[in-house]
Write a protein that holds these residues in place. Structure first.
Motif, PDB file in Angstrom:
ATOM      1  N   MET A   1       0.839  -1.172   0.000  1.00 39.00           N
ATOM      2  CA  MET A   1       0.000   0.000   0.000  1.00 39.00           C
ATOM      3  C   MET A   1       0.883   1.234   0.000  1.00 39.00           C
ATOM      4  SD  MET A   1      -3.334   0.746   2.163  1.00 39.00           S
ATOM      5  CE  MET A   1      -2.978   1.522   3.697  1.00 39.00           C
ATOM      6  N   LYS A  29      -8.918  -5.738  -4.259  1.00 35.78           N
ATOM      7  CA  LYS A  29      -7.984  -6.085  -3.189  1.00 35.78           C
ATOM      8  C   LYS A  29      -7.546  -7.539  -3.300  1.00 35.78           C
ATOM      9  CE  LYS A  29      -7.432  -5.111   1.689  1.00 35.78           C
ATOM     10  NZ  LYS A  29      -8.070  -4.543   2.873  1.00 35.78           N
ATOM     11  N   GLU A  33      -3.774  -8.936  -4.055  1.00 38.99           N
ATOM     12  CA  GLU A  33      -3.147  -9.908  -3.157  1.00 38.99           C
ATOM     13  C   GLU A  33      -2.668 -11.129  -3.930  1.00 38.99           C
ATOM     14  OE1 GLU A  33      -6.046 -10.629  -0.088  1.00 38.99           O
ATOM     15  OE2 GLU A  33      -5.639  -8.703   0.878  1.00 38.99           O
ATOM     16  N   ARG A  37       1.850  -8.291  -4.642  1.00 37.60           N
ATOM     17  CA  ARG A  37       2.534  -6.983  -4.606  1.00 37.60           C
ATOM     18  C   ARG A  37       1.683  -6.000  -3.819  1.00 37.60           C
ATOM     19  NH1 ARG A  37       4.228  -5.427 -10.565  1.00 37.60           N
ATOM     20  NH2 ARG A  37       4.900  -3.589  -9.421  1.00 37.60           N
ATOM     21  N   ASP A  38       2.347  -5.152  -3.069  1.00 32.09           N
ATOM     22  CA  ASP A  38       1.598  -4.159  -2.301  1.00 32.09           C
ATOM     23  C   ASP A  38       1.741  -2.751  -2.875  1.00 32.09           C
ATOM     24  OD1 ASP A  38       4.202  -3.631  -1.623  1.00 32.09           O
ATOM     25  OD2 ASP A  38       3.907  -3.832   0.540  1.00 32.09           O
TER      26      ASP A  38
END
Length: 122
Positions: A1, A29, A33, A37-38
């Motif tokens: 994030m 989301k 996931e 990768r964020d």
């Protein structure tokens, strides 16, 4: 994030520019996931094409472009480039998982006409 410190200073936060429903946010989301990768955000763009003149593009993107409009929904960031933003103001992105429809849908009050296949508008 992405944290606010990582967002370029030229990005604007405009939560009312585009709406991502709770169902769509959960799906985005989950897909991010799955990618593991964020740093990815959902980018929504309007490009020339299709039988009605303009076509939507939805894809995951890690880039921050000059003039991006960023909105947050349930831990998911939606990014719209400055050229696409006027076409998408007030648009709602949802996710349908029914027998007659599956995938992301866009309800856009700015679309004057759309083609029969629902893939493009003007």
């Amino acid at each position: 994030m992405t944290t606010p410190a990582q967002t370029e200073s030229t990005a604007e936060t405009a939560p009312s520019s585009i709406v991502l429903t709770d169902v769509a946010a959960q799906k985005v989301k989950a897909l991010i996931e799955q990618e593991g990768r964020d740093d990815l955000r959902l980018r929504v763009a309007v490009q020339p094409g299709g039988c009605s003149g303009l076509r939507y593009q939805l894809f995951f993107d890690e880039r921050s472009l000059d003039g991006d409009v960023v909105s947050g929904f349930g831990g998911v960031e939606v990014v719209v480039d400055r050229m696409s933003a006027p076409y998408l103001t007030g648009a709602t992105i949802d996710f349908a998982d029914r027998i007659d429809a599956q995938g992301f849908t866009i309800d856009n009050p700015n679309a004057q006409n759309s083609c029969a296949c629902g893939d493009s508008f003007h």
